[in-house]
Design a protein around this motif. Structure first.
Motif, PDB file in Angstrom:
ATOM      1  N   UNK A 381       0.857  -1.119  -0.016  1.00 15.72           N
ATOM      2  CA  UNK A 381       0.091  -0.079  -0.044  1.00 15.72           C
ATOM      3  C   UNK A 381       0.937   1.301   0.086  1.00 15.72           C
ATOM      4  N   UNK A 382       1.945   1.190   0.722  1.00 10.42           N
ATOM      5  CA  UNK A 382       2.732   2.373   0.782  1.00 10.42           C
ATOM      6  C   UNK A 382       3.575   2.619  -0.229  1.00 10.42           C
ATOM      7  N   UNK A 386       3.617   4.903  -5.567  1.00 10.84           N
ATOM      8  CA  UNK A 386       3.986   6.173  -5.005  1.00 10.84           C
ATOM      9  C   UNK A 386       5.378   6.520  -5.587  1.00 10.84           C
ATOM     10  N   UNK A 535       2.344  12.903  -0.319  1.00  9.31           N
ATOM     11  CA  UNK A 535       2.310  13.218   0.929  1.00  9.31           C
ATOM     12  C   UNK A 535       3.794  13.081   1.450  1.00  9.31           C
ATOM     13  N   UNK A 538       5.501   9.661   1.690  1.00 14.56           N
ATOM     14  CA  UNK A 538       5.872   9.314   0.111  1.00 14.56           C
ATOM     15  C   UNK A 538       7.439   9.900  -0.260  1.00 14.56           C
TER      16      UNK A 538
ATOM     17  N   UNK B 324       4.753   0.977   8.483  1.00 14.41           N
ATOM     18  CA  UNK B 324       3.780   2.103   8.918  1.00 14.41           C
ATOM     19  C   UNK B 324       2.841   2.503   7.864  1.00 14.41           C
ATOM     20  N   UNK B 325       1.546   2.793   8.135  1.00  9.31           N
ATOM     21  CA  UNK B 325       0.656   3.226   7.093  1.00  9.31           C
ATOM     22  C   UNK B 325       0.668   4.702   6.947  1.00  9.31           C
ATOM     23  N   UNK B 326       0.375   5.129   5.960  1.00  9.17           N
ATOM     24  CA  UNK B 326       0.394   6.471   5.693  1.00  9.17           C
ATOM     25  C   UNK B 326      -0.908   7.363   6.308  1.00  9.17           C
ATOM     26  N   UNK B 327      -0.561   8.558   6.570  1.00  6.71           N
ATOM     27  CA  UNK B 327      -2.041   9.433   7.216  1.00  6.71           C
ATOM     28  C   UNK B 327      -2.900   9.019   6.592  1.00  6.71           C
ATOM     29  N   UNK B 328      -3.269   9.502   5.172  1.00  5.62           N
ATOM     30  CA  UNK B 328      -4.477   9.279   4.577  1.00  5.62           C
ATOM     31  C   UNK B 328      -5.013   8.045   4.573  1.00  5.62           C
ATOM     32  N   UNK B 329      -4.140   6.983   4.380  1.00  4.23           N
ATOM     33  CA  UNK B 329      -4.495   5.546   4.411  1.00  4.23           C
ATOM     34  C   UNK B 329      -5.056   5.240   5.751  1.00  4.23           C
TER      35      UNK B 329
END
Lengths: 555, 357
Positions: A381-382, A386, A535, A538, B324-329
């Motif tokens: 996901x990260x 990106x 973000x 990213x 770590x997930x991103x803030x928006x996620x």
């Protein structure tokens, strides 16, 4: 772009040109020929740079501006644009742009190749050539208050740099308050956990989103080029390359200098030494890529991730092998012009079995990284989608190495411009066409496996090598004095990409100009393309996926 | 287990020492609170300087602290002295009362939560300070005060990284506290009470009996879906991986803690650890039968310790293994995923309980 697979004949392929055809193509733009050892050179007027470069790029297919080197002669300044083709880097051409001694102004090539931006800023900073039409001609490595240009001939290095304290720009002093906008200015670095060294990112944020990011480099500038210029070819330069990309990629860097200097002095390297070089270099690549994986995990996972220690552990094992081979763990100084300094450690069988043990357990460890890192859904996901770097943009910025191959461009000097023993061995160039942070990591992880394949084949070769043919060094004179005014530019595939060395000799035993083409320098330039609009996390991930080493960026 | 619930800790003190009148009750309450508070602080004392290092080291094939005392345990006093002896740096331009209060509020809010947690028995002593009828609501209220402290620290520090960390903390707590509490409500529907002792008692009934071995009706077994949901929301609530984004050292340095040093830094760290243990305690009471476990009632405190430390171990495991997930996620997971799931769980539980009962 063609949708056909790569091996089918492509209608867009531009045929190779002989130097004479290129001269005809450029027509009146060419004032004279100034050939270098590696490429034909065309001297042009300083106000026709853009025209010449765009003809060579659009009509002759020279789409890779590898390096801009600049220097001062007794009677003139000179910038050289070293061009190559991404399809075939052995096709090279140099565009030589002399500039007036009293008023060194030359047109900027930035409009044709984005990568010229930083290269020309560096030339302005260190040599003093001014580039007309440059979007942002400021010093890049030295502080704005610096007096003089250190690589110009009349520079007095004994004169103290006197600038009153208030005159020094404090990069983190400004508040950048703007009542009109809702953005926030944030300094990331020079001391920040994720800048991988002393890098300063001037970031403009809109909430958590990045509007603009600008890298401020030069904190680790150590005059490496000047130091090389004051050392003799034979022995005094070789220790320095270890200190450019100091993340255990030392042998790869040494090879860059060795390749350029051996071409310059016309030295033939014995095959046995080439095999040892190839093996050592690939060990360095594994070590460097392991650290890239480790630090990328730090950036994405957080600072207590187990991945970091696991990857460091694997890197330690390679370093033990390198220590056995070279006697050193980091600053190897193992290559010599014409070969390597000593043969494999005795007993040879022990070294071979240690190396094979390492190669045997490597696939299992890579599997573990894939389980732990790349197949983790949060990680995907990260990193997927990106930090996008489209292939055309990457080429325009002169990005090379895993960064370029992560954008799907099939370009690797080990195969495309063969040196050492690579063309005799069985291995593949890895590309991934995701163009994102994830692809760049995948490329590195698969390259580790390819390097292991190469090392395995080298070990087999070395084991069977007849004892009386183990020549580790060619016969090289004690003092090397290449012919006056010979110029060469040679590059190798280092851990981070294309590491090139430009040398001009002046008949003495020291280079008159020694210029380093650092892959990290060009790769770092792409950061705004990847980061703007994303973000903050990213940006950090994109920076990590570029895998820069500030020692090589700043030199 | 049909015995009447043991006396609360302050009442036990009053009876044992014969403390008279209102004053006696106040003194007993203070003594009891002092004991319970110190137990919790002892947890954090062991966890912060020693256990955390040992656990992380075990995950990464290292040894960690081993030189000072047996198993390196004396690193605990050594670290305490070292941290407190450092200079307290007060940056220019900090918002003074706010900046000073934030590190006090965080551990205080987390400690308050332990006032209503039934921590089990040591011999005749029942380590449970108070058992109000709204105890279950109270503990979440106390735990939520922590976000106020994070915002104060983020705002008061006059630092952009702190500000970003503070803002992230609010966004995260808003997004995860609602699913957390809605999921907890499904347990209340099962138990039919907000009393902590009542929720624990409801879980001591036998769910099934396999070969003469009674499996208790812990809500983690009755409704594993709610348990997982609660666990995830709890991780976000206490700000641990993969939801440690208010700190995110590789992104925003250390978030709201960036400008704190010395004793203030210790207070923040203390607060975070107490918060982890409070999160573990809430989880234990809500889903794991509180201090219940095999063996006599008089050693149930041991089981409580095992459960709470098990949760602590889990947080450290996640920290070593998960990105770590991103803030928006994070916001997306909270509002679009967990909120919906938690309401679905609540409605489903209500229907099932309503139909069966």
């Amino acid at each position: 772009m063609s949708l056909e697979p790569l091996d089918s004949p492509d209608a867009d392929v531009i045929p190779d040109h002989t130097p004479e055809e290129l001269e005809a193509l450029l027509g009146d733009l060419v004032l004279a020929r100034d050939d270098h050892l590696n490429a034909p050179g065309f001297v042009i007027r300083p106000d026709t740079v853009q025209e010449t470069l765009s003809i060579l790029k659009e009509q002759a297919g020279y789409d890779h501006l590898s390096l801009v080197s600049a220097q001062e002669y007794e009677n003139r300044y000179e910038s050289i644009y070293h061009l190559k083709k991404f399809d075939d880097p052995t096709q090279e051409v140099s565009v030589v742009v002399p500039a007036d001694k009293d008023n060194p102004v030359s047109q900027s090539g930035e409009a044709v190749f984005r990568t010229a931006d930083w290269h020309e800023r560096e030339a302005y900073d260190l040599v003093g050539i001014e580039y007309d039409d440059h979007p942002d001609l400021r010093r890049i490595l030295l502080p704005e208050t610096w007096q003089g240009h250190p690589l110009s001939l009349d520079y007095d290095m004994n004169q103290p740099q006197i600038a009153a304290l208030p005159a020094h720009v404090n990069p983190i002093q400004d508040h950048h308050r703007d009542d009109e906008s809702d953005t926030m200015f944030l300094n990331i670095g020079p001391h920040h956990p994720a800048t991988h060294g002393v890098l300063h990112l001037k970031t403009v944020l809109d909430g958590e989103q990045v509007v603009d990011v600008e890298s401020d480099i030069g904190y680790l500038h150590r005059c490496e080029e000047q130091m090389a210029q004051s050392g003799t070819y034979r022995h005094q330069i070789m220790p320095y390359p270890d200190r450019w990309d100091y993340i255990s990629a030392g042998l790869l860097n040494e090879w860059a200098y060795a390749r350029a200097a051996e071409d310059l002095a016309d030295i033939e390297v014995p095959e046995y030494a080439q095999v040892i070089r190839t093996m050592g270099a690939e060990m360095c690549r594994i070590a460097a890529h392991m650290l890239a994986l480790a630090t990328f995990a730090l950036d994405v996972n957080g600072d207590f991730t187990a991945t970091f220690m696991y990857a460091i552990n694997d890197r330690e094992r390679v370093q033990n092998l390198l220590e056995d081979l070279t006697g050193q763990r980091l600053m190897f100084n193992y290559f010599r012009l014409g070969g390597v300094v000593w043969d494999l450690p005795e007993p040879r069988e022990e070294f071979f079995s240690k190396t094979r043990d390492f190669l045997d357990q490597l696939p299992g460890n890579i599997e573990e990284y894939h389980n732990l890192v790349t197949s983790n859904e949060i990680f995907q996901m990260r990193t997927i989608d990106t930090g996008i770097l489209p292939p055309e943009v990457a080429k325009n910025y002169g990005a090379t190495g895993p960064v370029l191959r992560g954008s799907g461009v099939d370009y690797d000097l080990r195969r495309d411009d063969p040196y050492g023993y690579y063309d005799e061995l069985d291995w593949d160039v890895i590309t991934e066409d995701g163009c994102d942070n994830y692809s760049r990591l995948l490329v590195r992880m698969q390259e580790v496996e390819e390097s292991a394949k190469i090392i395995g084949q080298c070990v087999d070769l070395l084991e069977d090598w007849p004892e009386d043919e183990r020549t580790i060094q060619a016969n090289v004179p004690r003092t090397l004095r290449p012919d006056d005014d010979t110029e060469v530019y040679r590059a190798v595939e280092a851990a981070k990409g294309e590491l090139g060395i430009y040398i001009r000799s002046d008949g003495t035993d020291k280079p008159a100009r020694f210029k380093i083409r650092s892959p990290c320098f060009s790769n770092l330039q792409t950061l705004p393309e990847m980061a703007n609009g994303e973000y903050i996390p990213d940006v950090i991930a994109a920076l990590g996926s570029l895998d820069i080493v500030l020692g090589e960026v700043d030199r | 287990m049909a015995d009447a619930p043991a006396q609360l800790f302050p009442e036990f003190l009053v009876d044992t020492f014969g403390l008279p009148g209102v004053l006696g009750e106040v003194v007993a309450a203070l003594i009891a609170a002092f004991v319970v508070g110190n137990i919790v602080l002892a947890f954090t004392g062991v966890a912060g300087p020693w256990a955390k290092r040992k656990i992380t080291a075990a995950f990464t094939d290292r040894i960690a602290v081993s030189r000072v005392g047996p198993f390196g345990l004396l690193i605990i006093p050594a670290s305490a002295v070292q941290l407190l002896a450092k200079e307290l740096i007060v940056p220019e331009g900090v918002d003074r009362p706010t900046w000073d209060l934030a590190p006090i509020i965080l551990p205080a809010s987390a400690l308050l939560g332990f006032a209503v947690i039934p921590m089990g028995q040591i011999g005749p002593v029942n380590l449970h300070l108070a058992d109000p009828e709204v105890g279950f609501a109270l503990v979440f209220a106390f735990a939520s005060i922590a976000s106020v402290s994070l915002v104060m620290a983020g705002y008061g520090s006059n630092n952009k990284y702190s500000m970003l960390g503070g803002l992230r903390a609010v966004a995260q707590n808003l997004a995860y506290e609602i699913p957390l509490i809605v999921t907890a409500m499904s347990v209340v529907i099962f138990a039919g009470t907000l009393e902590m002792s009542g929720i624990v008692a409801a879980q001591s009934e036998t769910l099934v009996s396999i070969g003469g071995f009674d499996i208790p009706a812990w809500y983690a077994l009755v409704n594993p879906f709610a348990f997982v949901l609660f666990l995830a929301a709890n991780m976000a609530e206490i700000g641990r991986n993969p939801f440690d984004i208010p700190e995110a050292p590789t992104e925003i340095v250390a978030g709201y803690q960036t400008e704190y040093s010395s004793s203030y830094f210790v207070l923040f760290y203390l607060g975070e650890f107490v918060h982890i243990f409070l999160g573990g305690a809430i989880l234990a009471v809500t889903f794991l039968g509180g201090p219940a476990g095999p063996g006599p009632e008089s050693i149930s405190f041991l089981w409580f310790v095992v459960k709470v430390w098990g949760f602590f171990l889990f947080t450290q495991w996640c920290r070593s293994a998960l990105p770590r997930v991103r803030i928006d996620q994070l916001i997306e997971i909270g509002w679009k995923g967990m909120l919906v799931l938690s309401f679905a769980n609540l409605v489903l539980t209500a229907v099932i309980v309503g139909v069966i009962a």
